[in-house]
Design a protein around this motif. Structure first.
Motif, PDB file in Angstrom:
ATOM      1  N   ILE A 233      -4.543 -32.757  27.916  1.00 17.05           N
ATOM      2  CA  ILE A 233      -5.016 -34.053  27.440  1.00 17.05           C
ATOM      3  C   ILE A 233      -4.443 -33.896  25.939  1.00 17.05           C
ATOM      4  CG2 ILE A 233      -7.278 -34.704  26.124  1.00 17.05           C
ATOM      5  CD1 ILE A 233      -8.464 -33.401  27.959  1.00 17.05           C
TER       6      ILE A 233
ATOM      7  N   ASP B 110      -4.217 -37.298  24.296  1.00 19.92           N
ATOM      8  CA  ASP B 110      -4.674 -38.082  23.491  1.00 19.92           C
ATOM      9  C   ASP B 110      -6.446 -38.643  22.566  1.00 19.92           C
ATOM     10  OD1 ASP B 110      -6.322 -38.369  25.725  1.00 19.92           O
ATOM     11  OD2 ASP B 110      -6.540 -40.050  26.444  1.00 19.92           O
ATOM     12  N   GLY B 111      -6.773 -36.688  22.717  1.00 26.19           N
ATOM     13  CA  GLY B 111      -7.700 -36.192  22.034  1.00 26.19           C
ATOM     14  C   GLY B 111      -7.215 -36.113  20.226  1.00 26.19           C
TER      15      GLY B 111
ATOM     16  N   GLU C  55     -14.521 -35.359  28.512  1.00 29.57           N
ATOM     17  CA  GLU C  55     -14.218 -36.360  30.034  1.00 29.57           C
ATOM     18  C   GLU C  55     -14.756 -36.830  30.635  1.00 29.57           C
ATOM     19  OE1 GLU C  55     -12.786 -33.481  33.190  1.00 29.57           O
ATOM     20  OE2 GLU C  55     -10.917 -33.246  32.072  1.00 29.57           O
TER      21      GLU C  55
ATOM     22  N   GLY D 138     -15.830 -39.701  26.897  1.00 33.47           N
ATOM     23  CA  GLY D 138     -14.800 -39.859  25.544  1.00 33.47           C
ATOM     24  C   GLY D 138     -14.615 -39.448  24.435  1.00 33.47           C
ATOM     25  N   LYS D 139     -15.456 -38.199  24.749  1.00 36.34           N
ATOM     26  CA  LYS D 139     -15.403 -37.702  23.238  1.00 36.34           C
ATOM     27  C   LYS D 139     -16.477 -36.457  23.179  1.00 36.34           C
ATOM     28  CE  LYS D 139     -19.743 -40.029  21.364  1.00 36.34           C
ATOM     29  NZ  LYS D 139     -20.381 -40.440  19.608  1.00 36.34           N
TER      30      LYS D 139
ATOM     31  N   ARG E 270     -11.074 -39.165  22.428  1.00 35.50           N
ATOM     32  CA  ARG E 270     -10.428 -39.446  22.910  1.00 35.50           C
ATOM     33  C   ARG E 270      -9.349 -40.943  22.812  1.00 35.50           C
ATOM     34  NH1 ARG E 270      -9.978 -36.935  28.784  1.00 35.50           N
ATOM     35  NH2 ARG E 270      -7.919 -37.729  28.591  1.00 35.50           N
TER      36      ARG E 270
END
Length: 150
Positions: free
Chosen positions: A73, A75-76, A115, A118-119, A148
């Protein structure tokens, strides 16, 4: 994770380099932050509480980032939502901040929420020790939120 975590943090959080914190890998995926007392000494000849707190936040934030990178991951966006630091004894020498390893089920639940929605939120605990002594001199609990970005 192939990037040099210290170089990344120095580039993106310049105050860390100015404050002479050293960033190291600890037991994967955790990050340790080390500091020399001489760079963080206060008028009592002990470590400045702000430096101790910063080292605890930094090792925790970097460890969350490392956990995300290990899971692919990239893009967090990571922000700290809440924090608490308890100082039990003065730090009178060089010190290190490190995260208390998280339970795998806790990390898996965090990743699943991230996932799905998105948070996600992750509570992290960290401690400061001095020299080779393992006794905790400061204790941190913080909750980090990851959102995300894509």
């Amino acid at each position: 994770m192939n990037e040099d975590i210290q170089a990344y943090i120095y580039e993106h959080i310049p105050i860390v380099e100015k404050n002479q914190f050293t960033i190291e890998r600890d037991e994967a995926p955790y990050i340790r932050v080390k500091a020399h007392l001489a760079d963080h000494v206060n008028h009592r000849k002990t470590a400045f509480g702000g430096s101790i707190s910063t080292s605890l936040i930094l090792c925790s934030w970097a460890s969350v980032r490392s956990i995300l990178k290990a899971r692919g991951i990239d893009d967090g966006g990571i922000v700290i939502q809440t924090q608490r630091v308890d100082f039990s004894k003065p730090v009178t020498g060089d010190f290190s901040a490190r995260v208390v390893p998280l339970r795998e089920e806790t990390v898996n639940r965090f990743i699943a929420m991230l996932e799905k929605f998105g948070k996600g939120r992750l509570k992290v605990e960290a401690r400061v020790t001095q020299g080779s002594d393992t006794a905790s001199l400061a204790h941190f609990i913080g909750e980090f939120v990851v959102i995300r970005e894509s």
